[in-house]
Design an enzyme around this catalytic site. Structure first.
Site, short mmCIF file in Angstrom:
data_model
loop_
_atom_site.label_atom_id
_atom_site.label_comp_id
_atom_site.label_asym_id
_atom_site.label_seq_id
_atom_site.Cartn_x
_atom_site.Cartn_y
_atom_site.Cartn_z
CD1 TRP A 1 -18.61 12.58 11.76
CD2 TRP A 1 -19.08 10.91 10.36
NE1 TRP A 1 -18.37 11.42 12.42
CE2 TRP A 1 -18.64 10.37 11.59
CE3 TRP A 1 -19.42 10.04 9.33
CZ2 TRP A 1 -18.54 9.00 11.80
CZ3 TRP A 1 -19.32 8.68 9.53
CH2 TRP A 1 -18.88 8.16 10.76
CB THR B 1 -0.88 0.03 1.26
OG1 THR B 1 -0.02 0.09 2.40
CG2 THR B 1 -1.76 -1.18 1.36
CE LYS C 1 -13.87 11.21 12.41
NZ LYS C 1 -12.44 10.95 12.21
CD GLU D 1 -5.29 -2.30 1.29
OE1 GLU D 1 -5.45 -1.71 0.21
OE2 GLU D 1 -4.88 -1.74 2.32
#
Ligand code: ADP
Length: 550
Positions: free
Chosen positions: A442, A183, A437, A328
């Site tokens: 959000w 990654t 947040k 992934e």
């Protein structure tokens, strides 16, 4: 008695290609302007010479063999030559620092590195950082070794020239490892993801399909995405599977040369991250050709701003198909093709319902969007939740079992926060780490920066969360204005308010910057922006200072 038990390994792609698509061309453009052309038949012969060469070097049957290379035909030979011997291909990211490379090379236990000539200086630094302790051979992908203080460097062309060009097909179990990709570390330390022969084969077929990148024998592909970024999103294997012509542009992206290449080679399908398309748009416009052969471009890795999708569609007549995926997930997991039912809708509507979405899951890929307690949130186009994914080309763990808590009851917890809709599409609201947040609510940084980038005075914008003693976090926008333009916080507020943003969502702070920092795969690097602005208390406005310090 049912069907033949044929293992879905790399040989199935490789042997088919040389046997049935022998005359199809593979073209590589090098930064020098040199163009290399050959056929799948030539490619197949050379990949088999590489297989013999790897055997002759005495590398273990399951050794990890790395590449450190740009996009070109030799790299394609490694894509097939290494796994067809049963060894594991590790595509190293050549934009990483020597320290990061040293870590990854050691972690993956690389035994041999096939490296482009211009990477030798960084490999010298990797050696100095102890990264080459387990590496037995460095092979330069060319016909001569440049000046280097590395010991015993071998030459690819010399190695291949001494080998026969047919290799006896190996019986490789489809569940064996084929490759490892790390990654890119946008959100943490790089982790290895091991692809199997089977997952790569199935992913390649999905990529060729109409739900994937839609690649067939009539196509010519050019991956704008580097071959070290999640195996160029499976494009080389997909093109090989169906005998599509392949074109590669080696070296750092040169928008003018690439626009010409797309046109000269009549490329029909291409793929890359949004920043690449931003850079290329002006070059296509300047070239004055709308690239009539190009059927669509696949854009993934980060959310493309709506105005970019509109520009390609309206100015060049090129549909941009958004894709979502991760290292992934091999990486393709979903693509945003508009449904048949949307044919007669106004384009604005199609943009909202399909083109600006992260996509529809590919066949065999399943997604689930869950709240903090693990319950699925409603498919209502509004409720945000954590994205979980599973499928035949989704990792079931990381190499060496890093971060096991990301794998939950047969699902992979992606770290993306999304909203899904009853029509089957889902859209990325943010990464968990980038979501702002504010006072229990959000705010999507992705939505906000896309909106700000629609301002005519803004070239690029990135939104990050800044710690706030009262609200927990508040948005900060870093803006690169268009040449000669100026942008103030009031301008941004006015634009967002006019587009329906609530007062509490508006950013508290603006920073004018020269460019948005990029990660090694060309995405906005919010980690760097956070380090520069959010973690710097001196830059915190007086109103947000903790009371004790005032
Ligand atoms: P890294 O995780 O290091 O950035 P990857 O290339 O694997 O490396 O990145 C995967 C991430 O990229 C996803 O988790 C998601 O946050 C982001 N991403 C990929 N495609 C899209 C998309 N179409 N829209 C928004 N974000 C995307």
């Amino acid at each position: 008695m049912t069907m033949m038990d044929i293992q879905l390994n790399n040989w199935l792609l490789f042997a088919h290609t040389q046997r049935h698509n022998a005359e199809v061309e593979i073209v590589s453009l090098f930064p020098s302007g040199n163009v290399h052309r050959y056929t799948y038949n030539d490619f197949g012969a050379r990949a088999q010479q590489l297989m013999h060469a790897l055997d002759e070097l005495g590398l273990e049957q399951d050794a990890v063999v790395a590449t450190l290379a740009w996009n070109h035909h030799r790299h394609l030979e490694c894509y097939f030559g290494v796994p067809c011997t049963g060894r594991v291909l590790h595509t190293l990211n050549l934009r990483l620092s020597a320290a990061e490379l040293a870590y990854i090379i050691r972690d993956a236990d690389d035994r041999c590195i096939l490296a482009d000539p211009d990477t030798l200086p960084v490999l010298e630094q990797v050696r100095d950082a102890g990264g080459l302790a387990g590496v037995r051979h460095v092979i330069v992908l060319g016909d001569e070794v440049p000046d280097s203080s590395l010991d015993g460097v071998l030459t690819y062309e010399t190695l291949l020239a001494a080998q026969p060009d047919t290799y006896e097909q190996r019986d490789i179990a489809e569940t064996s490892p084929l490759g490892v990709c790390y990654t890119s570390g946008t959100t943490g330390r790089p982790k290895g993801v091991v692809y199997t022969h089977r997952s790569t084969f199935l992913h390649a077929l999905a990529a060729t399909s109409g739900a994937g990148m839609s690649i067939g024998p009539s196509d010519c592909t050019l991956p704008m995405v580097p071959m070290f970024h999640a195996m160029a999103w499976g494009m080389p294997q997909a093109a090989a599977a169906v005998g599509a012509k392949q074109v590669f542009a080696s070296g750092p992206l040169d928008p003018v040369a690439t626009a010409r290449l797309l046109s000269d080679e009549a490329v029909t399908v291409t793929a890359g991250v949004p920043t690449v398309w931003l850079g290329l748009a002006d070059a296509i416009a300047a070239q004055g050709s709308r690239l009539p052969a190009l059927r669509h471009c696949v854009c993934g890795g980060a959310q493309p701003p709506r105005h970019l999708i509109e520009r390609y569609l309206n100015e060049f007549d090129i549909p941009m198909i958004q894709a979502w995926g991760m290292t992934e997930t091999s990486p393709l997991a979903s693509l945003a093709w508009p449904r048949h039912a949307y044919r007669d809708l106004p384009e604005e509507e199609v943009l909202t319902r399909a083109r600006t979405q992260a996509g529809l899951p590919l066949p065999g890929v399943d997604i689930s969007v869950r709240d903090e307690d693990g319950n699925e949130v409603p498919m209502d186009d509004a409720t945000m939740g954590d994205l979980y994914v599973r499928g035949p080309w989704v990792a079931d763990s990381y190499f060496k079992n890093a971060e096991p808590d990301k794998f939950v009851d047969g699902w992979f917890r992606t770290g993306d926060v999304v909203v899904w809709s009853p029509s089957g599409y889902f859209v990325i609201a943010d990464r968990t780490k980038d979501l702002i947040k504010s006072g229990g609510e959000w705010i999507s940084s992705v939505d906000m920066e896309a909106q700000i980038m629609a301002m005519t005075t803004v070239f690029e914008a990135a939104v990050i969360a800044v710690p706030d003693p009262r609200w927990q976090e508040r948005p900060l926008v870093a803006v690169v204005p268009c040449p000669g333009a100026s942008v103030t916080l009031e301008d941004v507020h006015e634009h967002l308010t006019a587009n329906g943003w609530a007062r509490w969502q508006l950013p508290d702070r603006i920073e004018i910057i020269e460019e948005v920092p990029r990660t090694s795969v060309g995405k906005f690097d919010k980690k760097q922006l956070r380090a520069r602005f959010a973690d710097d208390p001196a830059a915190t406005p007086a109103s947000a200072q903790p009371a004790a310090s005032g």
